[in-house]
Design an enzyme around this catalytic site. Structure first.
Site, PDB file in Angstrom:
ATOM      1  N   GLU A 322       0.820  -1.354  -0.249  1.00 34.23           N
ATOM      2  CA  GLU A 322      -0.778  -0.573  -0.447  1.00 34.23           C
ATOM      3  C   GLU A 322       1.057   1.146   0.311  1.00 34.23           C
ATOM      4  O   GLU A 322       1.453   2.346  -0.694  1.00 34.23           O
ATOM      5  CB  GLU A 322      -1.281  -0.059   1.231  1.00 34.23           C
ATOM      6  CG  GLU A 322      -2.269   1.411   1.394  1.00 34.23           C
ATOM      7  CD  GLU A 322      -2.076   1.468   2.487  1.00 34.23           C
ATOM      8  OE1 GLU A 322      -4.119   1.600   3.012  1.00 34.23           O
ATOM      9  OE2 GLU A 322      -2.010   0.389   3.484  1.00 34.23           O
ATOM     10  N   HIS A 323       1.735   1.405   0.806  1.00 35.94           N
ATOM     11  CA  HIS A 323       2.406   2.529   1.029  1.00 35.94           C
ATOM     12  C   HIS A 323       3.896   1.675   1.040  1.00 35.94           C
ATOM     13  O   HIS A 323       4.609   1.317   1.184  1.00 35.94           O
ATOM     14  CB  HIS A 323       2.766   2.816   2.161  1.00 35.94           C
ATOM     15  CG  HIS A 323       1.620   3.403   2.985  1.00 35.94           C
ATOM     16  ND1 HIS A 323       0.452   2.704   3.501  1.00 35.94           N
ATOM     17  CD2 HIS A 323       0.684   4.969   3.000  1.00 35.94           C
ATOM     18  CE1 HIS A 323      -0.408   3.625   3.928  1.00 35.94           C
ATOM     19  NE2 HIS A 323      -0.092   5.247   3.509  1.00 35.94           N
TER      20      HIS A 323
END
Length: 435
Positions: A322-323
């Site tokens: 995600e990040h």
């Protein structure tokens, strides 16, 4: 945090599909809301949130919205306005335009773009309140041109009818004035099918717990949804030159929201790996949400030591986080090698929370490895497209035989005859208007 080899590492976390009991409970809630409407909505709100409401009391009033400003700090109002401005500027660049292309033979092909009419935004209110999620859902929808945006959020934990004032102020600043004090699977079902008090929507977006996620999956098809969001994820790809304290802090920033969040460091440096492991332990002891972050780090955290940054990039692309933070001497030089990541943060000062709150890009980002094929929430999530075809007589006379050939090869004689009857009529001197 465990230090291990990149070649051996595999994130042991399955996509959350819920237990059989959770799925059964959600199916029952959705069915009851669909059948009973407000009666079931009020009953489940009392059961799960301890709030005794009436149908008339479901909607948050304008007076409550304005009163919320008196319950928050002025500094928060200033901050939320600055963040909203950045988010608007970023998402405004994503807006699409309809187009038409006139061909030499008179044919017109094109694409019509229209906003969805009504969108429902779910804002969680369980373990923590997330006013930033209000902005990230509402602003792209507004830029897309959605005329009706409705928000649902649970009553405060403890049985009161109040809603977190920071959420209300964020909603007011974003321009949302249709807000209902309901949450959980029952709120999702109400948005999908409507009740006497809440009109149905075309799409539901926004994060929530497992019951919210399962309810969104249950109603998908009756309405659109953004995604089935999983817990937060971060991977930091770092060289030996990275500051261990910064890396540890960034890992914990994404570990603290949920016990199932994953925080992973990928590095070719044994020295950095050991320094970050020590820093994580030190910072954990000072974190207010230590218990949650520690559970995340213990079960889904890792430090992966590889032979090179190239091997680290391979691990990153396999994880599709995600990040993703890249903390090397030349992070821009590695950007072209990154194939799978929801949001990419370059350099030591591009900490994840910069994007989560303020920079402008959306913080609703694909999780559970779905960055392999999906993208952060943006303006496109709130539009629909229609293809436009105006075929001229000249074009049909030219292409008709080819269309007939394709239709008959698929065994669809009706398709073929729909074209053939026109060609035959034109051959007899017809004009396409029954003459």
């Amino acid at each position: 945090m465990k230090i291990q080899s990149g070649k051996e590492f595999k994130l042991q976390r399955e996509v959350e599909y819920g237990t059989p009991e959770q799925n059964k409970a959600v199916k029952q809630i959705v069915a009851d809301i669909k059948k009973e409407g407000d009666a079931a909505l009020l009953r489940y709100t009392e059961r799960f949130d301890g709030a005794v409401l009436t149908a008339a009391g479901l909607r948050v009033t304008e007076e409550e919205l304005q009163a919320a400003y008196g319950r928050v700090e002025e500094s928060f109002v200033t901050a939320i306005r600055a963040a909203a401005a950045n988010i608007r500027v970023f998402h405004a660049r994503q807006k699409r335009n309809a187009w038409m292309d006139l061909q030499p033979d008179g044919t017109i092909l094109g694409q019509i773009i229209r906003p969805l009419k009504r969108v429902g935004v779910y804002v969680p209110g369980g373990k923590a309140a997330y006013p930033s999620s209000v902005l990230m859902n509402v602003i792209p929808a507004q830029i897309a041109g959605v005329p009706e945006i409705v928000m649902v959020t649970p009553p405060s934990t403890g049985g009161t009818e109040g809603i977190d004032p920071y959420i209300l102020v964020a909603a007011a600043e974003a321009g949302v004035n249709e807000i209902y004090r309901v949450g959980g699977a029952q709120a999702v079902a109400a948005l999908a099918f409507g009740t006497a008090s809440i009109a149905p929507v075309d799409k539901i977006c926004g994060p929530g717990n497992i019951y919210v996620a399962l309810a969104k999956r249950e109603v998908y098809g009756a309405v659109d949804i953004d995604s089935i969001a999983g817990p937060s994820e971060i991977v930091v790809l770092a060289a030996d030159t990275a500051e261990a304290a910064y890396v540890a802090a960034d890992l914990l920033s994404q570990a603290e929201p949920d016990e199932m969040a994953s925080a992973i460091l990928v590095t070719p440096s044994q020295r950095l790996a050991e320094a970050v492991a020590a820093e994580v332990e030190r910072q954990l002891s000072e974190l207010p949400r230590e218990a949650i972050a520690r559970a995340s780090v213990d079960h889904y955290g890792a430090i992966i030591v590889g032979e090179s940054l190239a091997e680290g990039i391979s691990v990153v692309n396999r994880l599709a986080p995600e990040h993703l933070e890249i903390v090397t001497e030349d992070p821009m030089g590695l950007l072209g090698s990154i194939e799978n990541a929801g949001a990419i943060f370059l350099g030591p000062y591009s900490s994840g929370p910069v994007g989560d709150y303020f920079a402008g890009p959306n913080h609703i980002i694909p999780t559970n490895g779905t960055a392999r094929f999906s993208s952060p929430v943006d303006v496109d999530d709130f539009i629909k497209k229609s293809s436009l075809i105006y075929y001229s007589k000249e074009a049909l006379l030219q292409d008709g035989a080819t269309i007939i050939e394709l239709a008959r090869r698929e065994g669809l004689e009706g398709h073929a005859r729909a074209i053939e009857i026109r060609l035959q009529n034109e051959a007899k001197g017809g004009d396409g208007n029954g003459k």
